[in-house]
Scaffold this active site. Structure first.
Site, PDB file in Angstrom:
ATOM      1  N   THR B   1       0.890  -1.115   0.109  1.00 28.63           N
ATOM      2  CA  THR B   1       0.114   0.041   0.135  1.00 28.63           C
ATOM      3  C   THR B   1       0.727   1.282  -0.107  1.00 28.63           C
ATOM      4  O   THR B   1       2.203   1.099   0.663  1.00 28.63           O
ATOM      5  CB  THR B   1      -0.912   0.116   1.202  1.00 28.63           C
ATOM      6  OG1 THR B   1      -1.569  -1.231   1.135  1.00 28.63           O
ATOM      7  CG2 THR B   1      -1.962   1.149   1.277  1.00 28.63           C
ATOM      8  N   ARG B  29     -11.456  -9.808  -3.153  1.00 27.72           N
ATOM      9  CA  ARG B  29     -11.359  -9.374  -1.754  1.00 27.72           C
ATOM     10  C   ARG B  29     -10.912  -7.821  -1.645  1.00 27.72           C
ATOM     11  O   ARG B  29     -10.297  -7.242  -2.497  1.00 27.72           O
ATOM     12  CB  ARG B  29     -10.164  -9.955  -0.928  1.00 27.72           C
ATOM     13  CG  ARG B  29      -9.774  -9.420   0.324  1.00 27.72           C
ATOM     14  CD  ARG B  29      -8.826  -8.186   0.469  1.00 27.72           C
ATOM     15  NE  ARG B  29      -8.385  -7.998   1.609  1.00 27.72           N
ATOM     16  CZ  ARG B  29      -7.259  -7.077   2.020  1.00 27.72           C
ATOM     17  NH1 ARG B  29      -6.863  -6.375   1.097  1.00 27.72           N
ATOM     18  NH2 ARG B  29      -7.097  -7.004   3.281  1.00 27.72           N
ATOM     19  N   GLY B  31     -10.152  -4.563   0.562  1.00 24.33           N
ATOM     20  CA  GLY B  31      -9.684  -4.072   1.752  1.00 24.33           C
ATOM     21  C   GLY B  31     -10.099  -2.604   2.338  1.00 24.33           C
ATOM     22  O   GLY B  31     -11.067  -2.165   1.712  1.00 24.33           O
ATOM     23  N   GLY B  55      -5.588  -4.684   6.435  1.00 21.25           N
ATOM     24  CA  GLY B  55      -6.836  -4.209   6.123  1.00 21.25           C
ATOM     25  C   GLY B  55      -8.239  -4.349   6.736  1.00 21.25           C
ATOM     26  O   GLY B  55      -8.805  -3.207   7.015  1.00 21.25           O
TER      27      GLY B  55
END
Lengths: 166, 134
Positions: B1, B29, B31, B55
């Site tokens: 990230t 998925r 987050g 997350g």
């Protein structure tokens, strides 16, 4: 007001051999974003510039260099928010886009919605004229190596956990 | 990230966060990053935060908004960031980090993970670090 820009390249445990790359990457992104502020442009322009810079740097888990999902593919999320108006835009599970942060900004500026996901986000990107890139072009050898290692039945639980930091 | 927060010369504040997510995540998925108040929040009245880390933990405590709530109550960016991260660690065993600014241009880069690469530019000076205490 003394302008300021702060960036991060992700939390976790950075392997020793990648520490200097990560440090150099965040310094470059901070300089790029701060130059935008020094040019008199907005904080939104500055954060998008900085994050675009980080997305294009394979040292980080975003854009080029993203970690892979269980199928070995790249799916990315991004968000922007403007503190003056509380306007925000986001994309999730988006593929084949080099700079999801720029797509998130378009969601904020060009739609009445806050978040577009998956195929819908891709369709919106095409409508906005944002170029699509092959999924493989976002994958680095390092990301592929970590994905394979984490699939192994005897994967090191400590290393696996490191990857659980988004 | 990766993420960024900024205050411009007009005092306007913004945040941006982008991620490839979690290693070997399930297909589909999503987050914290795409969720407002979790993976980022900006408000000219309080400040801006861009988080990184676990997350699902960030989402459970709505980390960005939580930190800005503390700042709206009068805490500094550093105090509020530390308290938000400590709450996440204590309540949901999540680790992570944040970059934070307030409307006065004060800033913080704080984390509970082992490391977080960060850099801050203000007034012609570049600050940066990777390890705790830098």
């Amino acid at each position: 007001m003394l302008p300021v820009l702060v960036v991060h390249g992700g939390a976790g445990q950075i392997p020793k051999e990648r520490v200097e790359m990560a440090s150099a990457g965040v310094r470059a992104a901070a300089r790029a974003g701060y130059a935008v502020l020094q040019g008199g442009r907005s904080s939104m322009d500055a954060v998008v510039e900085a994050v675009t810079n980080l997305e294009n740097n394979p040292s980080f888990n975003a854009g080029y260099g993203s970690v892979l999902n269980v199928k070995g593919e790249v799916e990315m999320d991004a968000i922007v928010m403007d503190g003056r108006t509380l306007a925000s835009g986001a994309v999730s599970a988006v593929r084949n886009i080099a700079n999801p942060i720029q797509l998130a900004r378009l969601v904020m500026e060009q739609t009445s919605h806050l978040c577009l996901t998956a195929g819908g986000a891709g369709q919106f990107a095409r409508a906005m004229g944002m170029p699509e890139v092959p999924g493989d072009s976002l994958i680095t050898e390092y990301a592929r190596m970590r994905w394979k290692k984490n699939l192994a039945p005897n994967a090191n639980p400590v290393e696996s956990q490191m990857g659980k930091m988004g | 990230t990766v993420g960024a927060v900024a205050v411009d010369e007009d005092g306007n504040i913004a945040c941006a966060t982008s991620t490839g997510g979690m290693l070997n995540k399930m297909e589909g998925r999503v987050g914290d990053t795409a969720c407002i108040g979790c993976g980022g929040y900006a408000d000219n009245r309080a400040g801006a935060v861009s988080p990184t880390g676990h997350g699902e933990a960030i989402m459970k405590v709505t980390l960005a908004r939580l930190i800005l709530f503390h700042m709206a109550q009068g805490m500094s960016p550093e105090e509020a960031s530390d308290l938000g991260l400590a709450t996440m660690k204590e309540r949901v065993e999540g680790l992570g980090g944040v970059v934070t600014v307030d409307p006065q241009g004060r800033w913080a880069a704080r984390f509970t993970s082992t490391q977080m690469a960060w850099a801050a530019a203000q007034g012609g000076t570049l600050h940066f670090g990777v390890f705790s205490g830098e």
